[in-house]
Structures are given as C-alpha cells and as structure tokens.
Design an enzyme around this catalytic site. Structure first.
Site, PDB file in Angstrom:
ATOM      1  N   ARG A   1      47.100  39.685  27.516  1.00  0.00           N
ATOM      2  CA  ARG A   1      46.981  38.683  26.125  1.00  0.00           C
ATOM      3  C   ARG A   1      45.748  37.555  26.411  1.00  0.00           C
ATOM      4  O   ARG A   1      45.294  37.285  25.540  1.00  0.00           O
ATOM      5  CB  ARG A   1      48.498  38.091  25.987  1.00  0.00           C
ATOM      6  CG  ARG A   1      48.282  36.702  25.167  1.00  0.00           C
ATOM      7  CD  ARG A   1      49.828  36.148  25.210  1.00  0.00           C
ATOM      8  NE  ARG A   1      49.818  34.953  24.437  1.00  0.00           N
ATOM      9  CZ  ARG A   1      50.375  34.650  23.521  1.00  0.00           C
ATOM     10  NH1 ARG A   1      50.845  35.567  22.431  1.00  0.00           N
ATOM     11  NH2 ARG A   1      50.559  33.404  22.818  1.00  0.00           N
TER      12      ARG A   1
ATOM     13  N   ASN B   1      44.871  30.163  22.815  1.00  0.00           N
ATOM     14  CA  ASN B   1      45.673  29.550  21.666  1.00  0.00           C
ATOM     15  C   ASN B   1      46.764  28.842  22.037  1.00  0.00           C
ATOM     16  O   ASN B   1      47.535  28.327  21.204  1.00  0.00           O
ATOM     17  CB  ASN B   1      46.000  30.778  20.997  1.00  0.00           C
ATOM     18  CG  ASN B   1      46.379  30.293  19.480  1.00  0.00           C
ATOM     19  OD1 ASN B   1      45.506  29.503  18.946  1.00  0.00           O
ATOM     20  ND2 ASN B   1      47.316  30.765  18.655  1.00  0.00           N
ATOM     21  N   ARG B   2      46.849  28.176  23.354  1.00  0.00           N
ATOM     22  CA  ARG B   2      47.441  26.893  23.584  1.00  0.00           C
ATOM     23  C   ARG B   2      46.638  25.894  24.460  1.00  0.00           C
ATOM     24  O   ARG B   2      47.182  25.006  24.783  1.00  0.00           O
ATOM     25  CB  ARG B   2      48.790  27.463  24.634  1.00  0.00           C
ATOM     26  CG  ARG B   2      49.727  28.420  24.147  1.00  0.00           C
ATOM     27  CD  ARG B   2      50.731  27.705  23.091  1.00  0.00           C
ATOM     28  NE  ARG B   2      51.689  28.751  22.592  1.00  0.00           N
ATOM     29  CZ  ARG B   2      51.326  29.699  21.645  1.00  0.00           C
ATOM     30  NH1 ARG B   2      50.349  29.946  21.331  1.00  0.00           N
ATOM     31  NH2 ARG B   2      52.504  30.581  21.310  1.00  0.00           N
TER      32      ARG B   2
ATOM     33  N   HIS C   1      45.755  37.149  14.066  1.00  0.00           N
ATOM     34  CA  HIS C   1      46.564  37.970  15.074  1.00  0.00           C
ATOM     35  C   HIS C   1      47.448  38.874  14.599  1.00  0.00           C
ATOM     36  O   HIS C   1      47.317  39.441  13.635  1.00  0.00           O
ATOM     37  CB  HIS C   1      47.582  36.993  15.782  1.00  0.00           C
ATOM     38  CG  HIS C   1      46.944  35.423  16.144  1.00  0.00           C
ATOM     39  ND1 HIS C   1      47.144  35.204  17.498  1.00  0.00           N
ATOM     40  CD2 HIS C   1      46.180  34.308  15.835  1.00  0.00           C
ATOM     41  CE1 HIS C   1      46.638  34.027  17.868  1.00  0.00           C
ATOM     42  NE2 HIS C   1      45.919  33.785  16.714  1.00  0.00           N
ATOM     43  N   SER C   2      48.110  39.587  15.600  1.00  0.00           N
ATOM     44  CA  SER C   2      49.287  40.537  15.117  1.00  0.00           C
ATOM     45  C   SER C   2      50.219  40.210  16.228  1.00  0.00           C
ATOM     46  O   SER C   2      50.155  39.679  17.253  1.00  0.00           O
ATOM     47  CB  SER C   2      48.468  41.911  15.193  1.00  0.00           C
ATOM     48  OG  SER C   2      48.496  42.301  16.580  1.00  0.00           O
ATOM     49  N   TYR C   3      51.517  40.801  15.786  1.00  0.00           N
ATOM     50  CA  TYR C   3      51.887  41.474  14.801  1.00  0.00           C
ATOM     51  C   TYR C   3      53.171  40.543  14.116  1.00  0.00           C
ATOM     52  O   TYR C   3      53.527  39.700  15.005  1.00  0.00           O
ATOM     53  CB  TYR C   3      52.366  42.869  14.954  1.00  0.00           C
ATOM     54  CG  TYR C   3      53.556  42.644  16.059  1.00  0.00           C
ATOM     55  CD1 TYR C   3      54.815  42.850  15.560  1.00  0.00           C
ATOM     56  CD2 TYR C   3      53.293  42.690  17.305  1.00  0.00           C
ATOM     57  CE1 TYR C   3      55.927  42.967  16.584  1.00  0.00           C
ATOM     58  CE2 TYR C   3      54.278  42.751  18.411  1.00  0.00           C
ATOM     59  CZ  TYR C   3      55.575  42.644  18.053  1.00  0.00           C
ATOM     60  OH  TYR C   3      56.265  42.705  18.988  1.00  0.00           O
TER      61      TYR C   3
ATOM     62  N   GLU D   1      49.367  36.716  11.038  1.00  0.00           N
ATOM     63  CA  GLU D   1      49.809  37.767  11.918  1.00  0.00           C
ATOM     64  C   GLU D   1      49.701  39.065  11.053  1.00  0.00           C
ATOM     65  O   GLU D   1      50.486  39.037   9.927  1.00  0.00           O
ATOM     66  CB  GLU D   1      51.209  37.251  12.146  1.00  0.00           C
ATOM     67  CG  GLU D   1      51.252  36.196  13.313  1.00  0.00           C
ATOM     68  CD  GLU D   1      50.905  36.255  14.726  1.00  0.00           C
ATOM     69  OE1 GLU D   1      50.871  37.448  15.299  1.00  0.00           O
ATOM     70  OE2 GLU D   1      50.893  35.131  15.281  1.00  0.00           O
TER      71      GLU D   1
ATOM     72  N   HIS E   1      43.875  36.819  21.223  1.00  0.00           N
ATOM     73  CA  HIS E   1      44.865  37.629  22.161  1.00  0.00           C
ATOM     74  C   HIS E   1      44.555  38.873  22.147  1.00  0.00           C
ATOM     75  O   HIS E   1      44.351  39.662  21.422  1.00  0.00           O
ATOM     76  CB  HIS E   1      46.308  37.415  21.648  1.00  0.00           C
ATOM     77  CG  HIS E   1      46.861  35.951  21.729  1.00  0.00           C
ATOM     78  ND1 HIS E   1      47.527  35.414  20.662  1.00  0.00           N
ATOM     79  CD2 HIS E   1      46.746  35.094  22.645  1.00  0.00           C
ATOM     80  CE1 HIS E   1      47.736  34.258  20.913  1.00  0.00           C
ATOM     81  NE2 HIS E   1      47.431  33.916  22.153  1.00  0.00           N
ATOM     82  N   ALA E   2      44.130  39.271  23.519  1.00  0.00           N
ATOM     83  CA  ALA E   2      43.303  40.420  23.834  1.00  0.00           C
ATOM     84  C   ALA E   2      43.997  41.678  23.308  1.00  0.00           C
ATOM     85  O   ALA E   2      43.147  42.568  22.920  1.00  0.00           O
ATOM     86  CB  ALA E   2      42.951  40.688  25.404  1.00  0.00           C
ATOM     87  N   ARG E   3      45.330  41.795  23.263  1.00  0.00           N
ATOM     88  CA  ARG E   3      45.985  43.022  22.981  1.00  0.00           C
ATOM     89  C   ARG E   3      46.080  43.235  21.549  1.00  0.00           C
ATOM     90  O   ARG E   3      46.535  44.206  21.182  1.00  0.00           O
ATOM     91  CB  ARG E   3      47.153  42.932  23.622  1.00  0.00           C
ATOM     92  CG  ARG E   3      48.260  41.982  23.118  1.00  0.00           C
ATOM     93  CD  ARG E   3      49.395  41.880  24.191  1.00  0.00           C
ATOM     94  NE  ARG E   3      50.525  40.834  23.961  1.00  0.00           N
ATOM     95  CZ  ARG E   3      51.231  40.299  24.543  1.00  0.00           C
ATOM     96  NH1 ARG E   3      51.455  40.869  25.729  1.00  0.00           N
ATOM     97  NH2 ARG E   3      52.029  39.333  24.467  1.00  0.00           N
ATOM     98  N   GLU E   4      45.504  42.127  20.537  1.00  0.00           N
ATOM     99  CA  GLU E   4      46.139  42.378  19.141  1.00  0.00           C
ATOM    100  C   GLU E   4      44.679  43.058  18.444  1.00  0.00           C
ATOM    101  O   GLU E   4      44.242  42.560  17.897  1.00  0.00           O
ATOM    102  CB  GLU E   4      46.221  40.746  18.584  1.00  0.00           C
ATOM    103  CG  GLU E   4      47.498  40.465  19.535  1.00  0.00           C
ATOM    104  CD  GLU E   4      47.646  38.887  19.114  1.00  0.00           C
ATOM    105  OE1 GLU E   4      46.995  38.157  18.307  1.00  0.00           O
ATOM    106  OE2 GLU E   4      48.544  38.439  19.842  1.00  0.00           O
TER     107      GLU E   4
HETATM  108  O1  0X9 Z   1      51.942  32.857  19.853  1.00  0.00           O
HETATM  109  C1  0X9 Z   1      50.941  32.767  19.152  1.00  0.00           C
HETATM  110  O2  0X9 Z   1      49.916  32.233  19.620  1.00  0.00           O
HETATM  111  C2  0X9 Z   1      51.115  33.517  18.015  1.00  0.00           C
HETATM  112  N1  0X9 Z   1      51.681  34.604  17.748  1.00  0.00           N
HETATM  113  S1  0X9 Z   1      51.223  36.022  18.780  1.00  0.00           S
HETATM  114  O3  0X9 Z   1      52.281  36.673  19.027  1.00  0.00           O
HETATM  115  N2  0X9 Z   1      49.975  36.654  17.959  1.00  0.00           N
HETATM  116  O4  0X9 Z   1      50.472  35.317  19.815  1.00  0.00           O
HETATM  117  C3  0X9 Z   1      51.455  32.346  16.824  1.00  0.00           C
HETATM  118  C4  0X9 Z   1      50.910  31.004  16.748  1.00  0.00           C
HETATM  119  C5  0X9 Z   1      50.444  30.453  15.814  1.00  0.00           C
HETATM  120  N3  0X9 Z   1      49.222  31.024  15.383  1.00  0.00           N
HETATM  121  C6  0X9 Z   1      47.586  30.530  15.470  1.00  0.00           C
HETATM  122  N4  0X9 Z   1      47.872  29.313  15.638  1.00  0.00           N
HETATM  123  N5  0X9 Z   1      46.734  31.022  15.561  1.00  0.00           N
HETATM  124 ZN    ZN Z   2      48.028  36.381  18.691  1.00  0.00          ZN
END
Ligand code: 0X9
Ligand code: ZN
Length: 422
Positions: free
Chosen positions: A238, A255-256, A311-313, A387, A180-183
C-alpha cells in the site's frame, strides 16, 4: 488503519520478510479473505485479528462495518473456529489464484491506444508507454508531465492536455490515482478520463467544451515505487518504499503524510510497521513533498478548479475533511450537492451505488490526506476523493472485466461535476 498485529505476530512477519530472498514474490496461495459483519463484537474481532496476527484490508475492525480479513492457510482453521457465530462470508477462496487470474496482462504494442487497453491490468512500463503513445496521438494539445520524483527516482508521470485556448491558460483539473499501490483499478480509471476526453475531443461538442474550458492533468500512478513493488514482489503493498530509522519496517502512507493538520492524533498510525504510518514528520515522503509543491505551482500559474484523488474500494465519493469529524469545509453545502449529483450520475450508468459525504464521517478519521491539504492549503475550488468498486466482493483484487465499467461510471461522475461546477 490501526496497528492490528500483536507483538509476537509482528516479529514473525518481520523475520519472514527478512529471510525472504530479495526479489522473490510474496505468495498468497491458499490464503483466504473473509468478510465479517461486525456489530457489537468489535473487541472480539479485534482480538482474533491480533491474536492470529492477521492483516485487514480496510483498517481495524469497527462496529457497524464489515471487516475484510486476510487469513493465511495455516490460520484458516483457527480463524473459522474463532469467528463461529458471527456473520461471515468468503471473498477470496484462494487469494493467490485470484491474483494470478487478475495478473494476466495483455501484451501492449505501441500502436494500440484503443479501448482494449481497459480490458486488463498492465505492467508499469506499459503504463508509461501508453501515456506517451496517447500524447503522441494528440501532438497539438497534449504533453507528458512529471510532478517530481519518487524516493527511488521514478518520475511521477502524468498527461497534460488542453483545448483551443492553448496550454496553461485555463484553470487546472488534476486527478491522482494509485497513491495506494495496490489499488490498481484507480490507475486505469484515471487513464480512462484522459483517453475519453482526448479521443472524443473532435467528435463530441460536450467534451470539446470541457477541454476548451479547463487544462487537465491526469496522474494515473502517484506512488510509482509502491506500484512497481506490487508487480515485482507483493501485490498487496500500500505505502511508498521508504525506510524509517529505528525500524525494519518499510513504507510511509503518502495519504497520511500531507502537511496539513498532520499532528492531529487518531487519524493515522505512528508505528512504522502499520499500513497507515504517517511518517516521522509531515511531508517526509518525497512523493508528498513533490506533489504538494507541484499542485501549488499549478494553482499559482493557472488556478485549480477541481482535484480528485482516486482510490479503491468501497464505492464512495467523499469531500473534506478527513482530519476532523466536526470541522466543516467552507464550501460544504455546494460540495455535498455536487457529490450527490455525481453519485446519481454514476448510478445511472451501470446501477452501481456509491455513498457520499465528508471523509471522517463517511469512512473514518484520516489525518494528512491529500484532500484536506488541497482544499485548505492549495485552495482548489472543488476537492473530492473517490473509492471506486467494489464494496467487498473482490476488494483490491478486482477482476479485469470490471475495469471498463468502473472507469466509465467514474467518468459519468466527473461529467456531472464538469457540467455543474460554478
Ligand atoms: O485510508 C485511506 O487513505 C482511504 N481508504 S483506502 O482504503 N483507499 O486506503 C480513505 C481516506 C480518505 N481518502 C482520501 N483522503 N483520499
Ligand atoms: Zn487508498
């Protein structure tokens, strides 16, 4: 994250984006970020966000959680009136000013691979230079590697280092940062892992033991197109920078997008304008395809002991799964014990509290995330996602003074894993 923009607001946002000259930076001057405690008022807060066309930092408002909401100057009065009676505080009085403060980068000279690197954030090209320089200081046991290319052709760059057995022999440990680019703090945290392990290899018997036992592959920025965009154009970007046919919105959430249980509903958005847009098909983001293939190759060649996606946060240390709140990872008992120990080790450094547990029950349902894929498809022995700081005082725009403490406490968590993994 659910789609939180009303249609009218969406059109406003879209047309603003179109009329903005291509290279002009998005200004957050005068924007405020509010943290609202949501108890049973989840519908009310959702409507406020929707009606005013606001964006949120940590997904749609949920009951029993804080909602961090970005409010443009023109909406501050309306927002303040709308949330009257709710428990709220201001995270950023002026987000533009906070970003300006955070974006004072130290100039980087090629010779300065030392701890001062962690005193500020850095330009993307300096990160590449730094990785190269760190490698050059360890010619016998480090190399720069790439895990394929991003959509825009940027190499996904990492540093690989190994110990006395030579390269490619021992099981691999792989860390990802900044999907996620902003992290931004994740970038420097992953770099710190490499810096600490390489710099202290000769002086610390413990660290020599770690590096002799495993091959390390550290990728500070796995979403280079997005990261570059946060520095040229929009600090709060992001996703990657991929377009989607039929939409003017840009970006797939890498990350989806991982090809495991991707079709399960409710853990990602099907709207190309959403922050958690899952893509039109699994693995349709070139970054996902490249990273997945690379991880499989490493696993086949030398075995994969540990994977962590930083990741953050929110200060969390999480385990599979994200796609389901009832599925239980095969090694769940051991994963929870390790996560518990890592969190205690993190706390011992600066007193920072992390929570731990499976993604779905700890944060929210998330499909197509890296951890589920690496756990079940690649088959790493141990898989986590963390995170980093903070819990919402500054959020994504974390002051540079917190980079080093964030990174050294994160290292303590990793150290616990290295000492305790079977
Ligand atoms: O939404 C997400 O992808 C993650 N939170 S974030 O605010 N950094 O975007 C949490 C999801 C679980 N994380 C991973 N599977 N890496
Ligand atoms: Zn993230």
């Amino acid at each position: 994250m659910k789609l939180v923009l009303g249609l009218a607001a969406l059109l406003t946002v879209a047309s603003a984006a179109v009329s903005r000259p291509k290279d002009q930076k998005v200004s957050y001057d005068g924007y405020k970020v509010f943290r609202v405690a949501v108890a049973h008022e989840v519908n009310k807060v959702n409507s406020i966000v929707k009606d005013l066309g606001l964006s949120t930092w940590k997904g749609a408002p949920r009951a029993g959680a804080f909602s961090d909401i970005v409010v443009p100057p023109t909406q501050v009065d309306a927002f303040t009136k709308a949330i009257a009676g709710l428990d709220a505080e201001v995270m950023h009085e002026d987000l533009g000013a906070s970003i300006a403060e955070e974006s004072v980068f130290q100039t980087y000279a090629a010779t300065s691979v030392n701890a001062t690197w962690f005193n500020s954030y850095h330009a993307y090209t300096d990160h590449l230079q730094w990785i190269n320089d760190l490698k050059a200081l360890h010619p016998g046991n480090a190399e720069v590697v790439t895990a394929g290319k991003s959509l825009n052709g940027n190499p996904i760059t990492g540093i690989h280092f190994w110990g006395s057995a030579g390269k490619g022999v021992k099981p691999a440990i792989v860390f990802h940062g900044t999907v996620h680019a902003r992290e931004w703090v994740g970038t420097l945290t992953v770099e710190y892992m490499a810096y600490n392990l390489l710099t202290n290899y000769n002086s610390s018997a413990e660290i020599k033991g770690f590096v002799d036992k495993y091959d390390f592959y550290m990728f500070p920025v796995v979403n280079p197109d997005g990261f570059i965009y946060t520095q040229t154009t929009n600090r709060l970007w992001r996703k990657n920078r991929q377009s989607t046919s039929g939409s003017t919105c840009i970006g797939h959430d890498i990350n989806r997008n991982w090809p495991f249980q991707w079709s399960v509903t409710g853990g990602a958005s099907t709207d190309p304008c959403a922050e958690d847009f899952k893509g039109l098909a699994q693995s349709d983001a070139p970054e996902t395809t490249a990273l997945a293939a690379w991880l499989k190759t490493v696993k086949a060649n030398q075995g994969l002991k540990l994977f962590i996606d930083y990741h953050s946060y929110s200060q969390l240390f999480m385990t599979p799964y994200g796609y389901s709140c009832t599925a239980v990872a095969a090694k769940n008992t051991e994963l929870q014990a390790l996560a518990k120990g890592a969190v205690a080790a993190i706390k011992a450094v600066h007193g920072t509290s992390f929570d731990y547990g499976p993604i779905c029950t700890t944060i929210y349902k998330a499909t197509g995330s890296s951890v589920d894929y690496v756990n079940d498809v690649v088959g790493a022995d141990y898989t986590f996602t963390s995170e980093l700081r903070d819990t919402g005082t500054y959020g994504f725009v974390l002051p540079a003074a917190q980079i080093l403490p964030t990174a050294d406490e994160a290292y303590a968590g990793v150290r616990y894993l290295l000492l305790n993994m079977k």
